[in-house]
Design a protein around this motif. Structure first.
Motif, PDB file in Angstrom:
ATOM      1  N   PRO A  16       6.284  -1.303 -18.719  1.00  0.00           N
ATOM      2  CA  PRO A  16       5.361  -0.162 -18.774  1.00  0.00           C
ATOM      3  C   PRO A  16       4.999   0.312 -17.380  1.00  0.00           C
ATOM      4  O   PRO A  16       4.970  -0.474 -16.430  1.00  0.00           O
ATOM      5  N   ASP A  17       4.726   1.607 -17.249  1.00  0.00           N
ATOM      6  CA  ASP A  17       4.355   2.103 -15.929  1.00  0.00           C
ATOM      7  C   ASP A  17       2.933   1.671 -15.586  1.00  0.00           C
ATOM      8  O   ASP A  17       2.206   1.142 -16.415  1.00  0.00           O
ATOM      9  N   ASN A  18       2.549   1.905 -14.363  1.00  0.00           N
ATOM     10  CA  ASN A  18       1.283   1.415 -13.828  1.00  0.00           C
ATOM     11  C   ASN A  18       0.189   2.479 -13.768  1.00  0.00           C
ATOM     12  O   ASN A  18      -0.820   2.264 -13.114  1.00  0.00           O
ATOM     13  N   GLY A  19       0.396   3.591 -14.403  1.00  0.00           N
ATOM     14  CA  GLY A  19      -0.567   4.679 -14.305  1.00  0.00           C
ATOM     15  C   GLY A  19      -0.051   5.760 -13.371  1.00  0.00           C
ATOM     16  O   GLY A  19       0.854   5.536 -12.571  1.00  0.00           O
ATOM     17  N   ILE A  20      -0.633   6.917 -13.471  1.00  0.00           N
ATOM     18  CA  ILE A  20      -0.124   8.099 -12.774  1.00  0.00           C
ATOM     19  C   ILE A  20      -0.092   7.934 -11.263  1.00  0.00           C
ATOM     20  O   ILE A  20       0.925   8.184 -10.625  1.00  0.00           O
ATOM     21  N   VAL A  21      -1.191   7.510 -10.658  1.00  0.00           N
ATOM     22  CA  VAL A  21      -1.260   7.437  -9.196  1.00  0.00           C
ATOM     23  C   VAL A  21      -0.260   6.424  -8.651  1.00  0.00           C
ATOM     24  O   VAL A  21       0.487   6.721  -7.707  1.00  0.00           O
ATOM     25  N   ILE A  22      -0.216   5.246  -9.240  1.00  0.00           N
ATOM     26  CA  ILE A  22       0.698   4.210  -8.747  1.00  0.00           C
ATOM     27  C   ILE A  22       2.152   4.647  -8.939  1.00  0.00           C
ATOM     28  O   ILE A  22       2.993   4.450  -8.052  1.00  0.00           O
ATOM     29  N   GLU A  23       2.452   5.268 -10.057  1.00  0.00           N
ATOM     30  CA  GLU A  23       3.820   5.746 -10.287  1.00  0.00           C
ATOM     31  C   GLU A  23       4.190   6.866  -9.326  1.00  0.00           C
ATOM     32  O   GLU A  23       5.334   6.952  -8.870  1.00  0.00           O
ATOM     33  N   GLU A  24       3.234   7.724  -8.970  1.00  0.00           N
ATOM     34  CA  GLU A  24       3.495   8.771  -7.974  1.00  0.00           C
ATOM     35  C   GLU A  24       3.821   8.151  -6.620  1.00  0.00           C
ATOM     36  O   GLU A  24       4.719   8.617  -5.919  1.00  0.00           O
ATOM     37  N   ILE A  25       3.091   7.112  -6.249  1.00  0.00           N
ATOM     38  CA  ILE A  25       3.352   6.429  -4.977  1.00  0.00           C
ATOM     39  C   ILE A  25       4.741   5.805  -5.014  1.00  0.00           C
ATOM     40  O   ILE A  25       5.502   5.899  -4.046  1.00  0.00           O
ATOM     41  N   ARG A  26       5.114   5.195  -6.141  1.00  0.00           N
ATOM     42  CA  ARG A  26       6.449   4.598  -6.282  1.00  0.00           C
ATOM     43  C   ARG A  26       7.541   5.670  -6.131  1.00  0.00           C
ATOM     44  O   ARG A  26       8.511   5.476  -5.395  1.00  0.00           O
ATOM     45  N   LYS A  27       7.368   6.786  -6.818  1.00  0.00           N
ATOM     46  CA  LYS A  27       8.382   7.853  -6.763  1.00  0.00           C
ATOM     47  C   LYS A  27       8.518   8.417  -5.356  1.00  0.00           C
ATOM     48  O   LYS A  27       9.627   8.664  -4.880  1.00  0.00           O
ATOM     49  N   LYS A  28       7.393   8.634  -4.673  1.00  0.00           N
ATOM     50  CA  LYS A  28       7.440   9.161  -3.301  1.00  0.00           C
ATOM     51  C   LYS A  28       8.104   8.156  -2.372  1.00  0.00           C
ATOM     52  O   LYS A  28       8.922   8.539  -1.528  1.00  0.00           O
TER      53      LYS A  28
END
Length: 136
Positions: A16-28
């Protein structure tokens, strides 16, 4: 380490993903080719944190702050994370990401060579419940 990309992608899809902010940091971080923890290693880290329930964590190698933020998200509210980064650019990105994730009170970022910081900790008898080596 998984060699088959299809198998790795499948296993990653089950996490499962970690939430919007953490996933945005991962993608960046991925887009910028920044070295952050792999998903399978991240899951192991979360499991160990759950088992050990540490209150004081030291991370050596902050990069953009991704692992520290994940650890902050998956530990108790009174857990504090100190993370050390030698690169000024990465340190600045980590500060921004920690603030974006809302963990300024839970994560302390230090801009320094970890060797120097660790000498100071040894001299003042500082203790940590968990140490995560995330640097080369």
């Amino acid at each position: 380490m998984l060699q088959n990309d299809r198998l790795k992608d499948y296993i990653d899809s089950l996490i499962p993903d970690n939430g919007i902010v953490i996933e945005e940091i991962r993608k960046k971080a991925a887009a910028d080719d920044m070295p952050i923890i792999r998903r399978d290693s991240e899951q192991l880290l979360k499991s160990v944190l759950k088992m050990k329930n540490p209150r004081k964590i030291l991370e050596i190698g902050t990069c953009v702050g991704y692992s520290a933020i994940v650890m902050a998200a998956y530990t108790e509210a009174d857990t504090h994370i100190t993370t050390i980064e030698i690169g000024e650019k990465d340190y600045e990105m980590a500060l921004d990401n920690v603030k974006k994730a809302g963990y300024e009170d839970k994560i302390s970022c230090i801009l320094a060579d970890a060797t120097d910081v660790l000498k100071n900790y040894a001299e003042c008898d500082e203790r940590f419940d968990f140490i995560f080596m995330d640097a080369a």
